[in-house]
Design a protein around this motif. Structure first.
Motif, PDB file in Angstrom:
ATOM      1  N   ALA A 131     -46.311  24.890-100.351  1.00 42.88           N
ATOM      2  CA  ALA A 131     -44.968  23.587-100.600  1.00 42.88           C
ATOM      3  C   ALA A 131     -45.148  22.777 -99.346  1.00 42.88           C
ATOM      4  CB  ALA A 131     -43.862  24.081-100.563  1.00 42.88           C
ATOM      5  N   GLN A 132     -45.379  23.130 -98.104  1.00 43.41           N
ATOM      6  CA  GLN A 132     -45.279  21.950 -97.030  1.00 43.41           C
ATOM      7  C   GLN A 132     -46.467  21.419 -97.313  1.00 43.41           C
ATOM      8  OE1 GLN A 132     -45.478  24.738 -93.799  1.00 43.41           O
ATOM      9  NE2 GLN A 132     -43.373  25.048 -93.975  1.00 43.41           N
ATOM     10  N   THR A 133     -47.638  21.962 -97.474  1.00 37.03           N
ATOM     11  CA  THR A 133     -48.868  21.007 -97.666  1.00 37.03           C
ATOM     12  C   THR A 133     -48.868  20.181 -98.719  1.00 37.03           C
ATOM     13  OG1 THR A 133     -50.113  23.054 -96.796  1.00 37.03           O
ATOM     14  CG2 THR A 133     -51.499  21.167 -97.993  1.00 37.03           C
ATOM     15  N   TYR A 134     -48.209  20.581-100.039  1.00 32.90           N
ATOM     16  CA  TYR A 134     -48.148  19.627-101.165  1.00 32.90           C
ATOM     17  C   TYR A 134     -47.180  18.381-100.777  1.00 32.90           C
ATOM     18  CZ  TYR A 134     -46.850  17.433-105.362  1.00 32.90           C
ATOM     19  OH  TYR A 134     -46.634  16.563-106.296  1.00 32.90           O
ATOM     20  N   ALA A 135     -46.378  18.856-100.086  1.00 26.70           N
ATOM     21  CA  ALA A 135     -45.336  17.656 -99.731  1.00 26.70           C
ATOM     22  C   ALA A 135     -45.870  16.798 -98.991  1.00 26.70           C
ATOM     23  CB  ALA A 135     -44.043  18.210 -98.726  1.00 26.70           C
ATOM     24  N   GLN A 136     -46.968  16.942 -97.820  1.00 29.95           N
ATOM     25  CA  GLN A 136     -47.589  15.963 -97.178  1.00 29.95           C
ATOM     26  C   GLN A 136     -48.753  15.240 -98.044  1.00 29.95           C
ATOM     27  OE1 GLN A 136     -50.028  17.948 -94.119  1.00 29.95           O
ATOM     28  NE2 GLN A 136     -48.312  19.379 -93.348  1.00 29.95           N
ATOM     29  N   ILE A 159     -58.404  21.493-101.971  1.00 31.89           N
ATOM     30  CA  ILE A 159     -57.549  20.859-102.594  1.00 31.89           C
ATOM     31  C   ILE A 159     -58.123  20.137-103.731  1.00 31.89           C
ATOM     32  CG2 ILE A 159     -55.669  19.104-102.288  1.00 31.89           C
ATOM     33  CD1 ILE A 159     -55.571  19.847 -99.516  1.00 31.89           C
ATOM     34  N   VAL A 160     -57.676  20.259-104.869  1.00 30.78           N
ATOM     35  CA  VAL A 160     -58.182  19.433-106.003  1.00 30.78           C
ATOM     36  C   VAL A 160     -57.214  19.028-107.102  1.00 30.78           C
ATOM     37  CG1 VAL A 160     -59.547  19.796-108.279  1.00 30.78           C
ATOM     38  CG2 VAL A 160     -60.227  20.925-106.025  1.00 30.78           C
ATOM     39  N   LEU A 161     -57.427  17.625-107.478  1.00 30.02           N
ATOM     40  CA  LEU A 161     -56.436  17.130-108.393  1.00 30.02           C
ATOM     41  C   LEU A 161     -57.378  16.859-109.749  1.00 30.02           C
ATOM     42  CD1 LEU A 161     -54.098  15.159-109.444  1.00 30.02           C
ATOM     43  CD2 LEU A 161     -55.415  13.411-108.524  1.00 30.02           C
ATOM     44  N   GLY A 162     -56.851  17.671-110.690  1.00 29.10           N
ATOM     45  CA  GLY A 162     -57.576  17.761-111.942  1.00 29.10           C
ATOM     46  C   GLY A 162     -56.608  17.487-113.232  1.00 29.10           C
ATOM     47  N   PHE A 163     -57.409  17.116-114.314  1.00 27.80           N
ATOM     48  CA  PHE A 163     -56.632  16.742-115.499  1.00 27.80           C
ATOM     49  C   PHE A 163     -57.193  17.772-116.762  1.00 27.80           C
ATOM     50  CE2 PHE A 163     -56.556  13.056-112.949  1.00 27.80           C
ATOM     51  CZ  PHE A 163     -55.258  12.861-112.809  1.00 27.80           C
ATOM     52  N   GLU A 164     -58.612  18.232-116.632  1.00 30.42           N
ATOM     53  CA  GLU A 164     -58.779  19.185-117.627  1.00 30.42           C
ATOM     54  C   GLU A 164     -59.763  20.470-117.145  1.00 30.42           C
ATOM     55  OE1 GLU A 164     -63.069  16.514-117.998  1.00 30.42           O
ATOM     56  OE2 GLU A 164     -61.387  15.740-118.944  1.00 30.42           O
ATOM     57  N   GLN A 165     -60.025  21.194-117.805  1.00 30.18           N
ATOM     58  CA  GLN A 165     -60.705  22.683-117.322  1.00 30.18           C
ATOM     59  C   GLN A 165     -61.435  22.216-116.521  1.00 30.18           C
ATOM     60  OE1 GLN A 165     -59.400  25.837-118.721  1.00 30.18           O
ATOM     61  NE2 GLN A 165     -57.749  24.742-119.456  1.00 30.18           N
ATOM     62  N   GLY A 166     -62.547  21.540-116.763  1.00 36.40           N
ATOM     63  CA  GLY A 166     -63.755  21.105-116.106  1.00 36.40           C
ATOM     64  C   GLY A 166     -63.669  20.470-114.618  1.00 36.40           C
ATOM     65  N   VAL A 173     -51.692  14.775-120.907  1.00 36.46           N
ATOM     66  CA  VAL A 173     -50.320  14.502-120.860  1.00 36.46           C
ATOM     67  C   VAL A 173     -49.845  15.235-119.435  1.00 36.46           C
ATOM     68  CG1 VAL A 173     -49.756  14.414-123.099  1.00 36.46           C
ATOM     69  CG2 VAL A 173     -49.630  16.539-122.242  1.00 36.46           C
ATOM     70  N   VAL A 174     -50.641  15.916-118.728  1.00 36.98           N
ATOM     71  CA  VAL A 174     -50.324  16.426-117.432  1.00 36.98           C
ATOM     72  C   VAL A 174     -51.552  16.818-116.689  1.00 36.98           C
ATOM     73  CG1 VAL A 174     -50.819  19.079-118.645  1.00 36.98           C
ATOM     74  CG2 VAL A 174     -48.847  18.543-116.742  1.00 36.98           C
ATOM     75  N   GLY A 175     -51.269  16.803-115.359  1.00 36.58           N
ATOM     76  CA  GLY A 175     -52.218  17.163-114.270  1.00 36.58           C
ATOM     77  C   GLY A 175     -51.897  18.223-113.666  1.00 36.58           C
ATOM     78  N   MET A 176     -52.714  18.822-112.556  1.00 33.63           N
ATOM     79  CA  MET A 176     -52.513  19.531-111.710  1.00 33.63           C
ATOM     80  C   MET A 176     -52.973  19.295-110.391  1.00 33.63           C
ATOM     81  SD  MET A 176     -52.992  23.681-112.452  1.00 33.63           S
ATOM     82  CE  MET A 176     -54.758  23.782-111.787  1.00 33.63           C
ATOM     83  N   TRP A 177     -52.159  19.521-109.362  1.00 31.09           N
ATOM     84  CA  TRP A 177     -52.703  19.850-108.202  1.00 31.09           C
ATOM     85  C   TRP A 177     -53.050  21.278-107.795  1.00 31.09           C
ATOM     86  CZ3 TRP A 177     -54.389  16.202-104.676  1.00 31.09           C
ATOM     87  CH2 TRP A 177     -53.775  14.786-104.896  1.00 31.09           C
ATOM     88  N   SER A 178     -54.239  21.478-107.204  1.00 28.68           N
ATOM     89  CA  SER A 178     -54.550  22.856-106.993  1.00 28.68           C
ATOM     90  C   SER A 178     -54.620  23.086-105.545  1.00 28.68           C
ATOM     91  CB  SER A 178     -55.635  23.399-107.867  1.00 28.68           C
ATOM     92  OG  SER A 178     -56.220  24.630-107.545  1.00 28.68           O
ATOM     93  N   LEU A 179     -54.299  23.989-104.600  1.00 28.92           N
ATOM     94  CA  LEU A 179     -54.688  24.274-103.446  1.00 28.92           C
ATOM     95  C   LEU A 179     -54.828  25.765-103.265  1.00 28.92           C
ATOM     96  CD1 LEU A 179     -52.189  22.069-103.702  1.00 28.92           C
ATOM     97  CD2 LEU A 179     -51.823  22.462-101.261  1.00 28.92           C
TER      98      LEU A 179
END
Length: 172
Positions: A51-56, A90-97, A154-160
């Motif tokens: 949560a701290q890292t995502y806040a940054q 750290i990855v920003l993604g929108f699809e399975q690939g 319609v949705v994306g995801m940050w993955s840490l």
């Protein structure tokens, strides 16, 4: 005689500091003690660190320091610096690939399902194995900061991907 008095005085003054020195040594030992954490404590610590890292990340994104196109292309310097500091990914993604692990892909699918069915999604923390934890944060196209960034999905995801070693080293 003067020598005997001086010697007694010296011994007395040294013994007066002995208790203080022991106290300092005991305090140092306490701070260096190995603390055993159970599974739940590790997950809680990983969630807090994530949560701290995502806040940054979110603050840098909202202030324009992180560019969406660069983040998706894994070319953003701010994200690279944060990932290097935590020795994770750290990855920003929108699809399975966009994601490599089955857990990441499953979570993206769950976030997409929730979005399609008007169910509120929350950040998630999961253990990947005994060395890494996965912290994910969904975001929707409706978020004005991400609206220009989110493609047809319609949705994306940050993955840490958080190394447990780093999480433990950041405990108070």
């Amino acid at each position: 005689m003067n020598r005997i008095v001086a010697l007694c005085f010296l011994l007395t003054s040294c013994s007066a500091f002995e208790g203080k020195q022991k106290t300092n040594v005991n305090e140092i030992i306490k701070t260096q003690e190995i603390r055993q954490l159970n599974h739940a404590e590790i997950i809680i610590a990983a969630e807090q660190y994530g949560a701290q890292t995502y806040a940054q990340i979110d603050e840098a994104y909202r202030s324009g320091q992180i560019d969406c196109a660069d983040a998706v292309a894994h070319a953003d310097q701010t994200i690279a610096r944060l990932a290097t500091e935590m020795e994770g990914q750290i990855v920003l993604g929108f699809e399975q690939g966009d994601f490599t692990s089955k857990q990441e892909k499953d979570l993206l699918e769950a976030y997409q399902y929730n979005q399609e069915n008007a169910v509120q999604s929350q950040p998630s923390i999961q253990m990947m194995d005994d060395k890494y934890a996965l912290y994910t944060v969904p975001f929707a196209r409706e978020d004005s900061v991400y609206s220009h960034c989110v493609p047809d999905t319609v949705v994306g995801m940050w993955s840490l991907v958080l190394p447990i070693k780093t999480v433990i080293n950041h405990l108070d």
